[in-house]
Design an enzyme around this catalytic site. Structure first.
Site, PDB file in Angstrom:
ATOM      1  N   LYS A   2      40.465  37.056  44.136  1.00  0.00           N
ATOM      2  CA  LYS A   2      41.261  38.284  44.287  1.00  0.00           C
ATOM      3  C   LYS A   2      41.036  38.891  45.648  1.00  0.00           C
ATOM      4  O   LYS A   2      39.911  38.990  46.122  1.00  0.00           O
ATOM      5  CB  LYS A   2      40.876  39.294  43.199  1.00  0.00           C
ATOM      6  CG  LYS A   2      41.741  39.177  41.981  1.00  0.00           C
ATOM      7  CD  LYS A   2      41.760  40.495  41.226  1.00  0.00           C
ATOM      8  CE  LYS A   2      42.786  40.442  40.112  1.00  0.00           C
ATOM      9  NZ  LYS A   2      42.764  41.650  39.301  1.00  0.00           N
ATOM     10  N   ARG A  56      47.593  49.018  28.865  1.00  0.00           N
ATOM     11  CA  ARG A  56      48.528  50.041  29.324  1.00  0.00           C
ATOM     12  C   ARG A  56      49.939  49.867  28.785  1.00  0.00           C
ATOM     13  O   ARG A  56      50.571  50.790  28.335  1.00  0.00           O
ATOM     14  CB  ARG A  56      48.597  50.053  30.855  1.00  0.00           C
ATOM     15  CG  ARG A  56      47.509  50.864  31.470  1.00  0.00           C
ATOM     16  CD  ARG A  56      47.334  50.519  32.891  1.00  0.00           C
ATOM     17  NE  ARG A  56      46.950  49.125  33.024  1.00  0.00           N
ATOM     18  CZ  ARG A  56      46.626  48.554  34.155  1.00  0.00           C
ATOM     19  NH1 ARG A  56      46.696  49.228  35.270  1.00  0.00           N
ATOM     20  NH2 ARG A  56      46.258  47.304  34.187  1.00  0.00           N
ATOM     21  N   HIS A 106      40.813  54.442  34.803  1.00  0.00           N
ATOM     22  CA  HIS A 106      39.529  53.769  34.567  1.00  0.00           C
ATOM     23  C   HIS A 106      38.486  54.790  34.084  1.00  0.00           C
ATOM     24  O   HIS A 106      37.762  54.550  33.128  1.00  0.00           O
ATOM     25  CB  HIS A 106      38.996  53.126  35.850  1.00  0.00           C
ATOM     26  CG  HIS A 106      39.767  51.927  36.324  1.00  0.00           C
ATOM     27  ND1 HIS A 106      40.333  51.862  37.574  1.00  0.00           N
ATOM     28  CD2 HIS A 106      40.045  50.743  35.730  1.00  0.00           C
ATOM     29  CE1 HIS A 106      40.928  50.683  37.735  1.00  0.00           C
ATOM     30  NE2 HIS A 106      40.768  49.985  36.629  1.00  0.00           N
ATOM     31  N   SER A 119      45.484  50.488  39.946  1.00  0.00           N
ATOM     32  CA  SER A 119      44.890  50.487  41.290  1.00  0.00           C
ATOM     33  C   SER A 119      45.928  50.034  42.313  1.00  0.00           C
ATOM     34  O   SER A 119      45.975  50.542  43.436  1.00  0.00           O
ATOM     35  CB  SER A 119      43.692  49.532  41.333  1.00  0.00           C
ATOM     36  OG  SER A 119      42.712  49.909  40.402  1.00  0.00           O
TER      37      SER A 119
HETATM   38  P1  ADP Z   1      41.298  43.517  36.252  1.00  0.00           P
HETATM   39  O1  ADP Z   1      41.507  42.845  37.560  1.00  0.00           O
HETATM   40  O2  ADP Z   1      40.153  43.037  35.455  1.00  0.00           O
HETATM   41  O3  ADP Z   1      42.560  43.703  35.422  1.00  0.00           O
HETATM   42  P2  ADP Z   1      41.406  46.346  36.736  1.00  0.00           P
HETATM   43  O4  ADP Z   1      40.446  47.154  37.520  1.00  0.00           O
HETATM   44  O5  ADP Z   1      42.809  46.339  37.210  1.00  0.00           O
HETATM   45  O6  ADP Z   1      40.781  44.939  36.698  1.00  0.00           O
HETATM   46  O7  ADP Z   1      41.371  46.806  35.222  1.00  0.00           O
HETATM   47  C1  ADP Z   1      40.232  46.712  34.429  1.00  0.00           C
HETATM   48  C2  ADP Z   1      40.611  47.103  33.020  1.00  0.00           C
HETATM   49  O8  ADP Z   1      40.959  48.479  33.001  1.00  0.00           O
HETATM   50  C3  ADP Z   1      41.827  46.343  32.480  1.00  0.00           C
HETATM   51  O9  ADP Z   1      41.622  46.067  31.117  1.00  0.00           O
HETATM   52  C4  ADP Z   1      42.952  47.314  32.656  1.00  0.00           C
HETATM   53  O10 ADP Z   1      43.980  47.121  31.695  1.00  0.00           O
HETATM   54  C5  ADP Z   1      42.229  48.640  32.433  1.00  0.00           C
HETATM   55  N1  ADP Z   1      42.942  49.729  33.088  1.00  0.00           N
HETATM   56  C6  ADP Z   1      43.320  49.818  34.372  1.00  0.00           C
HETATM   57  N2  ADP Z   1      43.973  50.959  34.609  1.00  0.00           N
HETATM   58  C7  ADP Z   1      44.031  51.621  33.421  1.00  0.00           C
HETATM   59  C8  ADP Z   1      44.617  52.860  32.979  1.00  0.00           C
HETATM   60  N3  ADP Z   1      45.331  53.615  33.797  1.00  0.00           N
HETATM   61  N4  ADP Z   1      44.467  53.204  31.686  1.00  0.00           N
HETATM   62  C9  ADP Z   1      43.796  52.404  30.839  1.00  0.00           C
HETATM   63  N5  ADP Z   1      43.238  51.221  31.171  1.00  0.00           N
HETATM   64  C10 ADP Z   1      43.352  50.827  32.443  1.00  0.00           C
END
Ligand code: ADP
Length: 161
Positions: free
Chosen positions: A43, A92, A19, A130
């Site tokens: 969630k 990803r 992130h 996460s």
């Molecule tokens: P959501 O529940 O909206 O998917 P996340 O916090 O899991 O929330 O992810 C938010 C955004 O960040 C998503 O578009 C996800 O693909 C991106 N993201 C999460 N982890 C990574 C990572 N390691 N590299 C690039 N983008 C990421």
């Protein structure tokens, strides 16, 4: 040209180095980046919205143009309220693609003025999520390479590990 604002919406439960990498890179593309923690009731999150905001503020404090907030409802509507031109998301793996595509199409219908900009992860964070971080932390594994120090501390405290 007016300032170009983008919104980076997500759960950030908790924020990872993936992130943070995306925040830094998106902040270089846009004039202002609003990192927006989604208050998504459906969630089951480990951290409260306030905790996630506080962590994000701490880890992104040195990146110019970045602010952190929370929102509920539709990200496209939230983006419009902020005068944003884009929603930033990460792609990803193939597994992310279908979900992100459907979200982008839906958001485009809600507000055709706002583009979804998907960034590829930097290589070390390609498979970092996460969910995996929480799983490793739950079993007492070493997560120091996956998350900022603030998140490691917050996770240890939360999980009592
Ligand atoms: P959501 O529940 O909206 O998917 P996340 O916090 O899991 O929330 O992810 C938010 C955004 O960040 C998503 O578009 C996800 O693909 C991106 N993201 C999460 N982890 C990574 C990572 N390691 N590299 C690039 N983008 C990421």
């Amino acid at each position: 040209m007016p300032d170009r604002t983008a919104i980076y919406p997500g759960s950030f439960d908790p924020p990872t180095n993936g992130h943070l990498d995306l925040i830094g890179r998106a902040a270089r593309i846009f004039d202002r980046l609003v990192v927006a923690v989604a208050t998504n009731e459906s969630k089951d999150c480990l951290f409260t919205v306030e905790e996630r905001k506080t962590i994000l503020e701490a880890i992104a404090k040195d990146i110019p143009g970045v602010t952190v907030t929370s929102f509920d409802g539709l990200s496209a509507e939230f983006a419009e309220e902020h005068g944003a031109v884009a929603l930033v998301r990460g792609l990803r793996a193939i597994s992310d693609f279908e979900f992100e595509l459907s979200m982008a199409v839906m958001n485009k219908r809600i507000n055709p003025e706002i583009e979804t900009v998907c960034l590829m992860p930097s290589e070390p964070y390609m498979f970092l999520s996460s969910r995996v971080v929480k799983e490793v932390a739950f079993y007492g594994g070493d997560i120091s390479g996956f998350v900022p120090h603030e998140v490691e501390l917050a996770l240890r405290k939360k999980l009592g590990t």
